[in-house]
Write a protein that holds these residues in place. Sequence first.
Motif, PDB file in Angstrom:
ATOM      1  N   ALA A 220       0.841  -1.191   0.000  1.00  0.00           N
ATOM      2  CA  ALA A 220       0.000   0.000   0.000  1.00  0.00           C
ATOM      3  C   ALA A 220       0.880   1.245   0.000  1.00  0.00           C
ATOM      4  CB  ALA A 220      -0.915  -0.002   1.217  1.00  0.00           C
ATOM      5  N   LEU A 221       0.935   1.931  -1.145  1.00  0.00           N
ATOM      6  CA  LEU A 221       1.783   3.111  -1.310  1.00  0.00           C
ATOM      7  C   LEU A 221       0.976   4.329  -1.742  1.00  0.00           C
ATOM      8  CD1 LEU A 221       4.695   1.407  -3.327  1.00  0.00           C
ATOM      9  CD2 LEU A 221       4.458   1.631  -0.847  1.00  0.00           C
ATOM     10  N   ALA A 222      -0.337   4.253  -1.650  1.00  0.00           N
ATOM     11  CA  ALA A 222      -1.211   5.305  -2.155  1.00  0.00           C
ATOM     12  C   ALA A 222      -1.045   6.622  -1.398  1.00  0.00           C
ATOM     13  CB  ALA A 222      -2.664   4.844  -2.073  1.00  0.00           C
ATOM     14  N   GLU A 223      -1.453   7.701  -2.039  1.00  0.00           N
ATOM     15  CA  GLU A 223      -1.528   9.037  -1.445  1.00  0.00           C
ATOM     16  C   GLU A 223      -0.193   9.501  -0.853  1.00  0.00           C
ATOM     17  OE1 GLU A 223      -5.713  10.062   0.113  1.00  0.00           O
ATOM     18  OE2 GLU A 223      -5.452   7.949   0.633  1.00  0.00           O
ATOM     19  N   ASN A 224       0.818   9.474  -1.717  1.00  0.00           N
ATOM     20  CA  ASN A 224       2.121  10.041  -1.397  1.00  0.00           C
ATOM     21  C   ASN A 224       2.496  11.001  -2.520  1.00  0.00           C
ATOM     22  OD1 ASN A 224       3.556   8.856   1.122  1.00  0.00           O
ATOM     23  ND2 ASN A 224       2.570   7.065   0.227  1.00  0.00           N
ATOM     24  N   HIS A 225       3.783  11.213  -2.713  1.00  0.00           N
ATOM     25  CA  HIS A 225       4.258  12.071  -3.808  1.00  0.00           C
ATOM     26  C   HIS A 225       5.214  11.295  -4.699  1.00  0.00           C
ATOM     27  CE1 HIS A 225       2.384  15.286  -1.594  1.00  0.00           C
ATOM     28  NE2 HIS A 225       3.246  15.221  -0.599  1.00  0.00           N
ATOM     29  N   LEU A 226       4.925  10.027  -4.903  1.00  0.00           N
ATOM     30  CA  LEU A 226       5.799   9.165  -5.686  1.00  0.00           C
ATOM     31  C   LEU A 226       5.756   9.539  -7.166  1.00  0.00           C
ATOM     32  CD1 LEU A 226       4.964   5.756  -3.977  1.00  0.00           C
ATOM     33  CD2 LEU A 226       6.991   7.182  -3.619  1.00  0.00           C
ATOM     34  N   SER A 227       6.906   9.462  -7.804  1.00  0.00           N
ATOM     35  CA  SER A 227       7.009   9.804  -9.221  1.00  0.00           C
ATOM     36  C   SER A 227       7.709   8.668  -9.964  1.00  0.00           C
ATOM     37  CB  SER A 227       7.773  11.117  -9.392  1.00  0.00           C
ATOM     38  OG  SER A 227       9.047  11.036  -8.769  1.00  0.00           O
ATOM     39  N   GLY A 228       7.968   8.888 -11.245  1.00  0.00           N
ATOM     40  CA  GLY A 228       8.585   7.835 -12.051  1.00  0.00           C
ATOM     41  C   GLY A 228       7.570   6.782 -12.446  1.00  0.00           C
ATOM     42  N   SER A 229       8.042   5.652 -12.884  1.00  0.00           N
ATOM     43  CA  SER A 229       7.153   4.589 -13.348  1.00  0.00           C
ATOM     44  C   SER A 229       7.102   3.427 -12.363  1.00  0.00           C
ATOM     45  CB  SER A 229       7.624   4.086 -14.720  1.00  0.00           C
ATOM     46  OG  SER A 229       8.956   3.611 -14.623  1.00  0.00           O
ATOM     47  N   ILE A 230       6.132   2.569 -12.565  1.00  0.00           N
ATOM     48  CA  ILE A 230       6.052   1.339 -11.770  1.00  0.00           C
ATOM     49  C   ILE A 230       7.122   0.391 -12.298  1.00  0.00           C
ATOM     50  CG2 ILE A 230       4.628  -0.641 -11.135  1.00  0.00           C
ATOM     51  CD1 ILE A 230       2.162   1.136 -11.581  1.00  0.00           C
ATOM     52  N   PRO A 231       8.071  -0.026 -11.466  1.00  0.00           N
ATOM     53  CA  PRO A 231       9.169  -0.865 -11.981  1.00  0.00           C
ATOM     54  C   PRO A 231       8.684  -2.242 -12.436  1.00  0.00           C
ATOM     55  CG  PRO A 231       9.285  -0.705  -9.593  1.00  0.00           C
ATOM     56  CD  PRO A 231       8.229   0.263 -10.021  1.00  0.00           C
ATOM     57  N   ALA A 232       9.301  -2.735 -13.491  1.00  0.00           N
ATOM     58  CA  ALA A 232       8.937  -4.050 -14.024  1.00  0.00           C
ATOM     59  C   ALA A 232       9.158  -5.154 -12.999  1.00  0.00           C
ATOM     60  CB  ALA A 232       9.752  -4.334 -15.288  1.00  0.00           C
ATOM     61  N   SER A 233      10.080  -4.922 -12.057  1.00  0.00           N
ATOM     62  CA  SER A 233      10.391  -5.944 -11.043  1.00  0.00           C
ATOM     63  C   SER A 233       9.215  -6.252 -10.132  1.00  0.00           C
ATOM     64  CB  SER A 233      11.590  -5.492 -10.197  1.00  0.00           C
ATOM     65  OG  SER A 233      11.287  -4.289  -9.503  1.00  0.00           O
ATOM     66  N   ILE A 234       8.203  -5.374 -10.102  1.00  0.00           N
ATOM     67  CA  ILE A 234       7.004  -5.648  -9.306  1.00  0.00           C
ATOM     68  C   ILE A 234       6.355  -6.948  -9.784  1.00  0.00           C
ATOM     69  CG2 ILE A 234       4.673  -4.813  -8.750  1.00  0.00           C
ATOM     70  CD1 ILE A 234       6.759  -3.303  -7.249  1.00  0.00           C
ATOM     71  N   GLY A 235       6.597  -7.290 -11.031  1.00  0.00           N
ATOM     72  CA  GLY A 235       6.059  -8.538 -11.575  1.00  0.00           C
ATOM     73  C   GLY A 235       6.608  -9.774 -10.901  1.00  0.00           C
ATOM     74  N   ASN A 236       7.681  -9.621 -10.109  1.00  0.00           N
ATOM     75  CA  ASN A 236       8.234 -10.751  -9.364  1.00  0.00           C
ATOM     76  C   ASN A 236       7.415 -11.083  -8.120  1.00  0.00           C
ATOM     77  OD1 ASN A 236      10.407 -10.817 -11.173  1.00  0.00           O
ATOM     78  ND2 ASN A 236      11.645  -9.441  -9.909  1.00  0.00           N
ATOM     79  N   LEU A 237       6.552 -10.160  -7.720  1.00  0.00           N
ATOM     80  CA  LEU A 237       5.806 -10.309  -6.458  1.00  0.00           C
ATOM     81  C   LEU A 237       4.540 -11.115  -6.704  1.00  0.00           C
ATOM     82  CD1 LEU A 237       6.195  -6.628  -5.157  1.00  0.00           C
ATOM     83  CD2 LEU A 237       7.748  -8.576  -4.871  1.00  0.00           C
ATOM     84  N   THR A 238       4.710 -12.362  -7.038  1.00  0.00           N
ATOM     85  CA  THR A 238       3.591 -13.183  -7.482  1.00  0.00           C
ATOM     86  C   THR A 238       2.611 -13.562  -6.370  1.00  0.00           C
ATOM     87  OG1 THR A 238       4.999 -15.142  -7.229  1.00  0.00           O
ATOM     88  CG2 THR A 238       4.871 -14.149  -9.424  1.00  0.00           C
ATOM     89  N   SER A 239       2.951 -13.243  -5.126  1.00  0.00           N
ATOM     90  CA  SER A 239       2.036 -13.522  -4.012  1.00  0.00           C
ATOM     91  C   SER A 239       1.158 -12.331  -3.667  1.00  0.00           C
ATOM     92  CB  SER A 239       2.837 -13.939  -2.768  1.00  0.00           C
ATOM     93  OG  SER A 239       3.522 -15.143  -2.985  1.00  0.00           O
TER      94      SER A 239
END
Length: 321
Positions: A220-239
């Motif tokens: 849960a990272l919502a409602e911050n000031h994050l920028s850039g893109s969603i990293p492709a490595s998130i695809g490793n989090l299969t759980s």
Amino acid sequence: MEALVNGLESTVIMSWEASLLKSLTKLSFFNNSLTGSIPASIRNLSSLTIINFFENQLSGPIPQEIGQLKSLAELNLGINHLSGTIPASIGLLSKLTNLTLGENNIVGSIPGEIGRLKALTVLNLYGNQLTGTIPKSIGNMSSLTVLSLAFNKIRGSIPRELEQLKSLTNLYLQHNHLTGLFPAFIANLSKLTEFGLNKNEISGSIPHELGQLISLEHLALAENHLSGSIPASIGNLTSVTYFSVFTNNLVSSIPPEMNNLTHMKNFSVGGNFLSGYFPENICLGGQLMWFEASDSYFKGSIPKSMKNCSTLIAVLLMVIN
């Protein structure tokens, strides 16, 4: 000797007589309607290993004298009306494994002395009025598995010392006033299953190292000031079953690697500057309940896997042209 009571409605009267209760080891009045305060005389119960006053109506401060209970292993005062500060004397309870003070009216900073609790596995301070910063000394609590500081008014950056908490499985920092860049060192907490950082003031990009957390189920990272893109490595989090990054400043498209996340129940990415296509396999596992992608720049059709997704409760798809 044990005192275990449930279903009691009364003002708590604790004028302890050490001569009568010196062998008492467990004091449990959880889920009652007890009022009043915790007296300083509780120090006389020197054999106590458990104090559980969870979900009552106790008020007043936590007495400093509680630090004299050297045998105490569990202190659960959650869901009461306690006020004042966390006494520094709690740091003297070297055998403590569970400290739960959540959902009270406790104010002030978290005392640095809390880092002396090397045996502690659960630290729940959520839902208070705590201010100040996260003490670096928390990094000394090597046995910690659950750290919940959510729903407070804590400021400053997330100290790198938290990287030392190698046993941590649940880290809840949401709904505070935390600042600074996204802490890439979180990726070194290899046992982490739940990470809540939403509703803060964290900036920078989501680090690609986050993809190392292969046990992660809740992000849960919502409602911050994050920028850039969603990293492709998130695809490793299969759980992962819960993925929430809504209301940030994220750009670009959702990486196709996120098609690997087939156990998703909650997918919330709206309120960013994301574009491109939705992950085609978002409901391939047949568990999706919440799909939110409003106020974004997506194109194309609704993912095919959603057509037979009987678990869906809500779909929010207002797209900006």
